[in-house]
Design an enzyme around this catalytic site. Structure first.
Site, short mmCIF file in Angstrom:
data_model
loop_
_atom_site.label_atom_id
_atom_site.label_comp_id
_atom_site.label_asym_id
_atom_site.label_seq_id
_atom_site.Cartn_x
_atom_site.Cartn_y
_atom_site.Cartn_z
N ASP A 172 3.85 12.72 -2.17
CA ASP A 172 2.91 11.70 -2.59
C ASP A 172 2.08 12.30 -3.72
O ASP A 172 2.41 13.37 -4.24
CB ASP A 172 2.04 11.21 -1.42
N CYS A 180 -6.95 21.16 -3.07
CA CYS A 180 -6.31 21.12 -4.38
C CYS A 180 -6.51 19.74 -4.99
O CYS A 180 -5.57 19.01 -5.28
CB CYS A 180 -4.83 21.46 -4.27
N TYR A 222 -3.62 -5.44 -1.39
CA TYR A 222 -2.17 -5.29 -1.50
C TYR A 222 -1.49 -5.93 -0.27
O TYR A 222 -0.81 -5.27 0.51
CB TYR A 222 -1.77 -3.82 -1.64
N TYR A 224 9.18 7.74 0.20
CA TYR A 224 8.07 8.52 0.78
C TYR A 224 7.81 8.14 2.23
O TYR A 224 7.74 8.99 3.12
CB TYR A 224 6.79 8.34 -0.04
N CYS A 275 -8.53 28.09 -0.97
CA CYS A 275 -7.14 27.68 -0.82
C CYS A 275 -6.34 28.75 -0.08
O CYS A 275 -6.37 29.92 -0.46
CB CYS A 275 -6.51 27.42 -2.19
N GLU A 304 0.81 5.09 7.64
CA GLU A 304 1.41 5.36 6.33
C GLU A 304 1.38 4.13 5.43
O GLU A 304 1.12 4.23 4.23
CB GLU A 304 2.86 5.85 6.49
N TRP A 344 -4.66 8.64 13.62
CA TRP A 344 -3.20 8.55 13.67
C TRP A 344 -2.54 9.90 13.92
O TRP A 344 -1.33 10.00 13.99
CB TRP A 344 -2.68 7.93 12.37
N ARG A 345 -3.33 10.95 14.04
CA ARG A 345 -2.78 12.26 14.37
C ARG A 345 -2.87 12.57 15.86
O ARG A 345 -2.53 13.67 16.28
CB ARG A 345 -3.50 13.35 13.58
N CYS A 367 -0.17 30.69 -6.16
CA CYS A 367 -0.32 29.63 -7.15
C CYS A 367 -0.22 30.19 -8.56
O CYS A 367 -0.88 31.18 -8.89
CB CYS A 367 -1.66 28.92 -6.95
#
Length: 361
Positions: A169, A217, A113, A151, A227, A68, A55-56, A233
């Site tokens: 999210d 993360c 769902y 969202y 990271c 999504e 989807w990118r 952070c």
């Protein structure tokens, strides 16, 4: 978009925390002061390390929307095959709008769902009927669609239309909590996300935040050494969790596998059923008699807070359960419950989305 929205599991609950006004102000100041460096480092990392997800490949709003919705409460690995198959069947919002509900649910089968699929179908009809087949290009317009919340509307608007709006999210929330070093209230999390957002590349920035939470993360054992924003952070992954786990319930259920002449007997759930309305499943044995032969095979299945031990016996369906024998080659056109699909795979009657040669009992 990691598009891996990873909301807290349904079997957990949160402890509410009241944030003093002085602390809120400090968090906002911290986000704003670190924002330029945070954006630069995060986007540079994303440009190199973003996962290659289907989807990118473009910013088509239909495909962004589909991904999504599919990724809500579902892992990326479980979505990819379904994403390709759904697009094969319904390559455009127009094709989706004119499809039968049963066909949409059949394509969705296995993701769970099912209300998400019904809402997508309703939204597609609205887009075609009232908007001429064109997606709304703002958060407000998108949020008016069935099944699209805060969202999802922000994700589609920023990724497909570059509207400078932040998303939150489960992954983004975790990054922001650790980054600030403070347990933030829901609205404070959204405000912190807005303070950090890169207005020039909002879609990429939002996807980068989700990607960071999904791959670096992480909830447990975060990879702080790799990271890109570790220097900014406040906690280095040490923010204590306030999540408590509810005890899983255990149940045992029994099903009949009635397979003959290349067809399997299935029953349809009532159209007004609270869960999985209209879906097809194997006939359930409510009270297996003592002394019956043991199950031909056993599998395990979990739904929210219940773990099921599923015992399947190869025998004729109970006469009090009206259904029909469905040929194996027609099963892809039927909306099967996830458990029915799992049982049929275990019995080697189907394999993935394809039909395999059955092994007779």
């Amino acid at each position: 978009m990691d598009s891996l929205p990873t909301p807290l599991p349904l079997n957990t609950s949160r402890v509410a925390v009241k944030i003093p006004a002085s602390m809120k102000s400090a968090n906002h100041s911290r986000a704003k002061s670190h924002a330029p460096q945070f954006r630069r480092l995060l986007l540079a990392w994303y440009d190199v390390h973003a996962r290659d997800l289907p989807w990118r490949e473009d910013r088509d709003p239909y495909r962004v929307w589909l991904s999504e919705i599919m990724l809500q409460q579902t892992r990326v690995a479980a979505v990819i095959e379904h994403y390709h198959e759904f697009l094969r069947r319904f390559p455009t919002v127009q094709k989706l709008a004119v499809a039968r509900t049963s066909s949409v649910l059949a394509a969705w089968s296995g993701l769970g769902y099912y209300r998400r699929a019904r809402m997508m179908h309703a939204a597609a009809k609205l887009i075609v009927r009232e908007l001429g087949g064109h997606f709304p290009d703002t958060v407000d317009g998108l949020r008016a669609l069935p099944g699209v919340g805060r969202y999802t509307s922000a994700a589609i608007a920023s990724i497909a239309f570059e509207e400078p709006v932040a998303v939150v999210d489960g992954n983004v929330e975790r990054v922001l909590q650790r980054f600030s070093g403070t347990r933030l209230a829901p609205e404070e999390i959204w405000k912190a996300a807005e303070d950090l957002l890169d207005p020039q590349r909002p879609g990429d920035f939002n996807q980068a935040m989700m990607e960071l939470g999904a791959t670096v993360c992480t909830p447990r054992t975060p990879s702080c050494l790799t990271c890109p924003v570790v220097d900014s952070c406040a906690t280095r992954g040490e923010l204590p969790t306030l999540v408590t786990t509810s005890k899983q319930k255990k149940r045992e259920i029994h099903y009949a596998l009635d397979f003959r002449d290349g067809a399997v007997y299935l029953v349809q759930r009532p159209p007004d059923a609270r869960l999985m309305a209209g879906m097809w499943e194997l006939p359930r044995l409510e009270s297996p008699e003592k002394g019956n032969a043991p199950a031909d095979f056993i599998l395990h299945h979990s739904i929210t807070v219940t773990d099921y031990t599923v015992r399947v016996r190869r025998l004729p369906a109970p006469p009090n359960l009206p259904g029909r024998h469905i040929p194996l080659h027609k099963l892809p056109t039927y909306p099967l419950t996830g458990l029915a699909r799992k049982i049929l795979r275990k019995a080697e009657l189907i394999s993935g989305a394809s039909i395999s040669i059955p092994r007779l009992p």
